[in-house]
Design an enzyme around this catalytic site. Structure first.
Site, short mmCIF file in Angstrom:
data_model
loop_
_atom_site.label_atom_id
_atom_site.label_comp_id
_atom_site.label_asym_id
_atom_site.label_seq_id
_atom_site.Cartn_x
_atom_site.Cartn_y
_atom_site.Cartn_z
N CYS A 26 1.03 -1.10 0.08
CA CYS A 26 0.12 -0.09 -0.07
C CYS A 26 1.01 1.20 0.08
CB CYS A 26 -0.71 -0.08 1.25
SG CYS A 26 -2.06 1.42 1.24
N CYS A 38 -19.42 1.30 8.66
CA CYS A 38 -18.70 0.58 9.59
C CYS A 38 -17.33 1.73 9.85
CB CYS A 38 -18.11 -0.68 9.30
SG CYS A 38 -17.15 -1.50 10.41
FE1 SF4 Z 1 -2.81 1.29 3.35
FE2 SF4 Z 1 -5.16 0.92 4.87
FE3 SF4 Z 1 -2.63 -0.04 5.55
FE4 SF4 Z 1 -3.12 2.73 5.75
S1 SF4 Z 1 -4.44 1.08 7.10
S2 SF4 Z 1 -1.16 1.51 4.94
S3 SF4 Z 1 -4.34 2.70 3.91
S4 SF4 Z 1 -3.89 -0.67 3.94
#
Ligand code: SF4
Ligand code: SAM
Ligand code: DTB
Length: 325
Positions: free
Chosen positions: A49, A184
């Site tokens: 991510c 949610c």
């Molecule tokens: Fe990515 Fe969601 Fe993890 Fe933040 S919480 S790094 S947006 S997967």
């Protein structure tokens, strides 16, 4: 029901027994106190991510043990959903490590939602930030809930995430509501926030109009390699965690409050206190997204000890005329 910050902050200051009594009283007014809803999670796209959420095992910016996994196939997702349903889950939550979904990914997820919904499960997805029209596409596919957490107070958010803002997250929540999806939305406790931050965070949730139908209260899972793994030591006092659950119950009397990540680290008696404080939902199944969760059998044994029944899904009876046509 306490709305404003001062009232919510005052609840945190009550003697523990008074707080628990108030939370129980409100809980029993709106819910069966012996029924707990079961949601099962599946990470449908893991790791890599772009965002830098300081708690997360799936950020490409941190060296964690998580292995990246591209979007699963519909067959894999449906097989996991069937297994969850066979174990007694009523909701299936699909999570993807994206800043937000690309159009072609969203079309694939919409197909998964259709297939999971057709099994007779409630559906939930957590795919990051949504662009205009995306929430509507998911709603049209039969999505019941969208999960998008505020995670902490506005004040503390900048300590945790730098690649998007609190207002970005509120923007996605607005789109979720506008598309008629159920919301949610919750957060993570134990990220080095103060009690005042916890009060502010709950006030933000309670001020959403209407408040989220489902409120996950996570206890930080310390994932090696993430910035928060060491920074947030010592871990949050368990009694303060129970207080937070009780205040969430009082501030959002008709929402399901979910005892979420962190249960693997909680002994049975701590979980029992959380149920007494008004938690009435859990993540069920031996894995969260990337980290372990208690085995289903252990949860069922705990329920047995406490006299808790898993909440059955109330399915509307088929419309006679449509059924006979
Ligand atoms: Fe990515 Fe969601 Fe993890 Fe933040 S919480 S790094 S947006 S997967
Ligand atoms: N990428 C999407 C997003 O951030 O909205 C969806 C997936 S993200 C992993 C979903 C939520 O999981 C986060 O908002 C956070 O509340 C929770 N979470 C992630 N890592 C966690 C951890 N280590 N401990 C507790 N909760 C965590
Ligand atoms: C939520 O509030 N908690 C869930 C769900 N929504 C998506 C995720 C918890 C993740 C815990 C860490 C992990 O397993 O990666």
């Amino acid at each position: 029901m306490p709305h404003d910050l001062a009232e919510i902050a005052a609840l945190f200051e009550l003697p523990f027994s008074d707080l628990m009594y108030r939370a129980q009283t409100v809980h029993r007014r709106h819910f069966d106190p012996n029924a707990v809803q079961l949601s099962t999670l599946l990470s449908i796209k893991t790791g890599g991510c772009s965002e830098d959420c300081g708690y997360c095992s799936q950020s490409a910016r941190f060296a964690t043990a998580v292995e990246n996994q591209a979007l699963l196939s519909q067959e894999e997702v449906v097989a996991a959903a069937r297994a969850a349903q066979a174990r007694g889950a009523t909701r299936f939550c699909m999570g993807a490590a994206w800043r937000g979904p690309k159009e072609k990914d969203l079309a694939r997820v919409a197909q998964m939602v259709r297939a999971v919904k057709a099994l007779g499960l409630e559906t939930c997805a957590t795919l990051g930030q949504l662009r205009d029209g995306q929430a509507e596409q998911l709603a049209e596919a039969g999505l019941d809930f969208y999960n998008h957490n505020l995670d902490t107070s506005r004040h503390h958010y900048g300590e945790i995430v730098h690649t998007h803002t609190y207002d970005d997250r509120l923007g996605t929540l607005k789109k979720v509501r506008a598309a008629g999806l159920k919301m949610c939305c919750g957060g993570i406790m134990g990220m080095g926030e103060s009690r005042a931050d916890r009060a502010q965070f709950i006030a933000e949730l309670a001020a959403l109009d209407p408040p989220p139908e489902s409120v996950p209260v996570n206890l930080l899972v310390h994932v090696p390699g993430t910035p928060l793994a060491d920074r947030s030591d010592p871990a949050l006092d368990p009694i303060e965690f129970v207080r937070t659950v009780a205040v969430a119950r009082l501030a959002m009397p008709t929402s399901f409050v979910r005892l979420s990540a962190g249960r693997s680290q909680m002994p049975d008696h701590l979980q029992a206190l959380c149920f007494l404080a008004g938690a009435n939902s859990i993540f069920y199944g031996d894995k969260l997204l990337t980290t372990p969760n208690p085995e289903s059998d252990a949860d069922l044994m705990l329920f047995e000890k406490l006299g808790i029944q898993p909440l059955a899904l109330v399915v509307a009876p088929p419309d006679r005329k449509t059924a006979e046509a």
